[in-house]
Scaffold this motif. Structure first.
Motif, PDB file in Angstrom:
ATOM      1  N   TYR A  34     -10.980 -17.637  56.696  1.00  0.00           N
ATOM      2  CA  TYR A  34     -11.722 -17.127  57.802  1.00  0.00           C
ATOM      3  C   TYR A  34     -13.233 -16.778  57.483  1.00  0.00           C
ATOM      4  CZ  TYR A  34     -13.395 -14.254  61.697  1.00  0.00           C
ATOM      5  OH  TYR A  34     -14.008 -13.724  62.743  1.00  0.00           O
ATOM      6  N   LEU A  35     -12.961 -15.617  56.472  1.00  0.00           N
ATOM      7  CA  LEU A  35     -14.425 -15.154  55.971  1.00  0.00           C
ATOM      8  C   LEU A  35     -15.434 -16.240  55.354  1.00  0.00           C
ATOM      9  CD1 LEU A  35     -12.969 -11.958  54.471  1.00  0.00           C
ATOM     10  CD2 LEU A  35     -14.315 -12.183  56.417  1.00  0.00           C
ATOM     11  N   LYS A  36     -14.833 -17.272  54.711  1.00  0.00           N
ATOM     12  CA  LYS A  36     -15.643 -18.339  53.986  1.00  0.00           C
ATOM     13  C   LYS A  36     -16.026 -19.381  55.219  1.00  0.00           C
ATOM     14  CE  LYS A  36     -15.649 -21.319  50.170  1.00  0.00           C
ATOM     15  NZ  LYS A  36     -14.903 -21.866  49.072  1.00  0.00           N
ATOM     16  N   TYR A  37     -15.350 -19.940  56.121  1.00  0.00           N
ATOM     17  CA  TYR A  37     -15.496 -21.002  56.881  1.00  0.00           C
ATOM     18  C   TYR A  37     -15.728 -20.610  58.521  1.00  0.00           C
ATOM     19  CZ  TYR A  37     -13.793 -23.657  52.937  1.00  0.00           C
ATOM     20  OH  TYR A  37     -13.917 -24.078  51.508  1.00  0.00           O
ATOM     21  N   GLY A  38     -15.374 -19.745  58.831  1.00  0.00           N
ATOM     22  CA  GLY A  38     -15.521 -19.064  60.234  1.00  0.00           C
ATOM     23  C   GLY A  38     -13.981 -19.573  60.918  1.00  0.00           C
ATOM     24  N   LEU A  39     -14.124 -19.279  62.299  1.00  0.00           N
ATOM     25  CA  LEU A  39     -12.812 -19.610  62.975  1.00  0.00           C
ATOM     26  C   LEU A  39     -12.416 -21.049  63.361  1.00  0.00           C
ATOM     27  CD1 LEU A  39     -10.606 -17.865  64.162  1.00  0.00           C
ATOM     28  CD2 LEU A  39     -11.939 -17.773  66.201  1.00  0.00           C
ATOM     29  N   ASN A  40     -13.429 -21.956  63.760  1.00  0.00           N
ATOM     30  CA  ASN A  40     -13.121 -23.291  64.150  1.00  0.00           C
ATOM     31  C   ASN A  40     -13.032 -24.109  63.036  1.00  0.00           C
ATOM     32  OD1 ASN A  40     -12.752 -22.454  66.809  1.00  0.00           O
ATOM     33  ND2 ASN A  40     -15.035 -22.495  66.951  1.00  0.00           N
ATOM     34  N   ASP A  41     -13.164 -23.951  61.784  1.00  0.00           N
ATOM     35  CA  ASP A  41     -13.079 -24.956  60.810  1.00  0.00           C
ATOM     36  C   ASP A  41     -11.443 -25.371  60.540  1.00  0.00           C
ATOM     37  OD1 ASP A  41     -14.354 -25.942  58.069  1.00  0.00           O
ATOM     38  OD2 ASP A  41     -12.439 -25.291  57.416  1.00  0.00           O
ATOM     39  N   PRO A  42     -11.358 -26.692  60.483  1.00  0.00           N
ATOM     40  CA  PRO A  42     -10.032 -27.156  60.101  1.00  0.00           C
ATOM     41  C   PRO A  42      -9.010 -26.320  59.082  1.00  0.00           C
ATOM     42  CG  PRO A  42     -11.530 -29.068  60.339  1.00  0.00           C
ATOM     43  CD  PRO A  42     -12.187 -27.666  60.352  1.00  0.00           C
ATOM     44  N   ASN A  43      -9.770 -25.948  58.007  1.00  0.00           N
ATOM     45  CA  ASN A  43      -9.103 -25.346  57.072  1.00  0.00           C
ATOM     46  C   ASN A  43      -8.393 -23.990  57.397  1.00  0.00           C
ATOM     47  OD1 ASN A  43      -9.411 -27.357  54.835  1.00  0.00           O
ATOM     48  ND2 ASN A  43     -11.515 -26.363  54.373  1.00  0.00           N
ATOM     49  N   VAL A  44      -9.236 -23.256  58.230  1.00  0.00           N
ATOM     50  CA  VAL A  44      -8.891 -22.103  58.906  1.00  0.00           C
ATOM     51  C   VAL A  44      -7.616 -22.386  59.635  1.00  0.00           C
ATOM     52  CG1 VAL A  44      -9.511 -19.909  60.293  1.00  0.00           C
ATOM     53  CG2 VAL A  44     -11.288 -21.072  58.611  1.00  0.00           C
ATOM     54  N   LEU A  45      -7.733 -23.234  60.615  1.00  0.00           N
ATOM     55  CA  LEU A  45      -6.735 -23.544  61.506  1.00  0.00           C
ATOM     56  C   LEU A  45      -5.328 -24.035  60.796  1.00  0.00           C
ATOM     57  CD1 LEU A  45      -8.735 -25.578  64.353  1.00  0.00           C
ATOM     58  CD2 LEU A  45      -8.164 -23.092  64.413  1.00  0.00           C
ATOM     59  N   ASN A  46      -5.644 -24.978  59.707  1.00  0.00           N
ATOM     60  CA  ASN A  46      -4.263 -24.877  58.950  1.00  0.00           C
ATOM     61  C   ASN A  46      -3.693 -23.758  58.334  1.00  0.00           C
ATOM     62  OD1 ASN A  46      -4.256 -27.752  59.263  1.00  0.00           O
ATOM     63  ND2 ASN A  46      -5.566 -28.321  57.474  1.00  0.00           N
ATOM     64  N   ASN A  47      -4.263 -22.901  57.757  1.00  0.00           N
ATOM     65  CA  ASN A  47      -4.181 -21.596  57.067  1.00  0.00           C
ATOM     66  C   ASN A  47      -3.338 -20.927  58.374  1.00  0.00           C
ATOM     67  OD1 ASN A  47      -4.684 -21.890  54.442  1.00  0.00           O
ATOM     68  ND2 ASN A  47      -6.907 -21.254  54.788  1.00  0.00           N
ATOM     69  N   ARG A  48      -3.953 -20.804  59.432  1.00  0.00           N
ATOM     70  CA  ARG A  48      -3.430 -20.247  60.620  1.00  0.00           C
ATOM     71  C   ARG A  48      -1.947 -20.707  60.947  1.00  0.00           C
ATOM     72  NH1 ARG A  48      -3.122 -15.330  62.686  1.00  0.00           N
ATOM     73  NH2 ARG A  48      -2.032 -15.535  64.682  1.00  0.00           N
ATOM     74  N   TYR A  49      -1.914 -22.100  60.815  1.00  0.00           N
ATOM     75  CA  TYR A  49      -0.516 -22.638  61.014  1.00  0.00           C
ATOM     76  C   TYR A  49       0.593 -22.179  60.125  1.00  0.00           C
ATOM     77  CZ  TYR A  49       2.988 -26.133  61.537  1.00  0.00           C
ATOM     78  OH  TYR A  49       4.028 -26.642  61.584  1.00  0.00           O
ATOM     79  N   ARG A  50       0.163 -22.444  58.790  1.00  0.00           N
ATOM     80  CA  ARG A  50       0.893 -21.752  57.617  1.00  0.00           C
ATOM     81  C   ARG A  50       1.217 -20.262  57.604  1.00  0.00           C
ATOM     82  NH1 ARG A  50      -3.135 -24.417  54.353  1.00  0.00           N
ATOM     83  NH2 ARG A  50      -2.618 -26.409  54.471  1.00  0.00           N
ATOM     84  N   LEU A  51       0.207 -19.245  58.266  1.00  0.00           N
ATOM     85  CA  LEU A  51       0.629 -18.085  58.270  1.00  0.00           C
ATOM     86  C   LEU A  51       1.624 -17.837  59.689  1.00  0.00           C
ATOM     87  CD1 LEU A  51       0.231 -14.975  58.057  1.00  0.00           C
ATOM     88  CD2 LEU A  51      -1.713 -15.249  59.408  1.00  0.00           C
ATOM     89  N   ASN A  52       1.407 -18.488  60.459  1.00  0.00           N
ATOM     90  CA  ASN A  52       2.455 -18.565  61.734  1.00  0.00           C
ATOM     91  C   ASN A  52       3.827 -18.762  61.205  1.00  0.00           C
ATOM     92  OD1 ASN A  52       0.754 -17.447  63.456  1.00  0.00           O
ATOM     93  ND2 ASN A  52       0.314 -19.315  64.292  1.00  0.00           N
ATOM     94  N   LYS A  53       4.082 -19.911  60.478  1.00  0.00           N
ATOM     95  CA  LYS A  53       5.301 -20.092  59.720  1.00  0.00           C
ATOM     96  C   LYS A  53       5.785 -19.154  59.103  1.00  0.00           C
ATOM     97  CE  LYS A  53       6.111 -23.982  61.860  1.00  0.00           C
ATOM     98  NZ  LYS A  53       7.087 -24.207  62.908  1.00  0.00           N
ATOM     99  N   ALA A  54       4.955 -18.723  58.186  1.00  0.00           N
ATOM    100  CA  ALA A  54       5.495 -17.559  57.079  1.00  0.00           C
ATOM    101  C   ALA A  54       5.925 -16.318  57.608  1.00  0.00           C
ATOM    102  CB  ALA A  54       4.354 -17.487  55.956  1.00  0.00           C
ATOM    103  N   VAL A  55       5.382 -15.765  58.665  1.00  0.00           N
ATOM    104  CA  VAL A  55       5.450 -14.724  59.622  1.00  0.00           C
ATOM    105  C   VAL A  55       6.898 -14.942  60.584  1.00  0.00           C
ATOM    106  CG1 VAL A  55       4.691 -13.392  61.557  1.00  0.00           C
ATOM    107  CG2 VAL A  55       3.157 -13.785  59.830  1.00  0.00           C
ATOM    108  N   GLU A  56       7.069 -16.200  60.863  1.00  0.00           N
ATOM    109  CA  GLU A  56       8.169 -16.662  61.725  1.00  0.00           C
ATOM    110  C   GLU A  56       9.520 -16.550  60.719  1.00  0.00           C
ATOM    111  OE1 GLU A  56       9.803 -20.847  63.396  1.00  0.00           O
ATOM    112  OE2 GLU A  56       7.934 -20.077  64.294  1.00  0.00           O
TER     113      GLU A  56
END
Length: 107
Positions: A72-94
């Motif tokens: 997020y800090l490197k690419y901003g909010l709408n970058d596909p890498n950030v969105l993929n990391n957000r998906y992985r985070l949600n799965k890890a938290v779940e």
């Protein structure tokens, strides 16, 4: 002087009181803060106690949280890498919440 941060997942699971959960959240927040500190500035040691599946789920969630924040800090909010990391985070938290029964404090 080295300071330590210790999280006992077994105590947190047993004491599902508000004060215990607030303390857990504060320690996780501290850990992330020191993970983002400049090299050489952070002299902290982290200890996670609990059974192996709980500790592994905690480590995965914390690592996913850091990866998401880094991207997020490197690419901003709408970058596909950030969105993929957000998906992985949600799965890890779940997975963490399912494994431990403890609500992840950073949502």
């Amino acid at each position: 002087m080295k300071e330590t941060i210790t999280i006992d997942l077994n105590d947190t699971k047993l004491l599902k009181e508000e004060a215990s959960l607030i303390s857990f959240g504060a320690r996780v927040k501290q850990m992330l803060y020191y993970m983002f500190a400049e090299p050489g500035q952070s002299m902290r040691t982290f200890y996670i106690k609990g059974n192996k599946p709980d500790v592994m789920a905690f480590g995965a969630a914390l690592a996913s949280e850091k990866a998401y924040m880094d991207s997020y800090l490197k690419y901003g909010l709408n970058d596909p890498n950030v969105l993929n990391n957000r998906y992985r985070l949600n799965k890890a938290v779940e997975n963490f919440e399912k494994e431990t029964g403890i609500k992840w404090p950073l949502k």
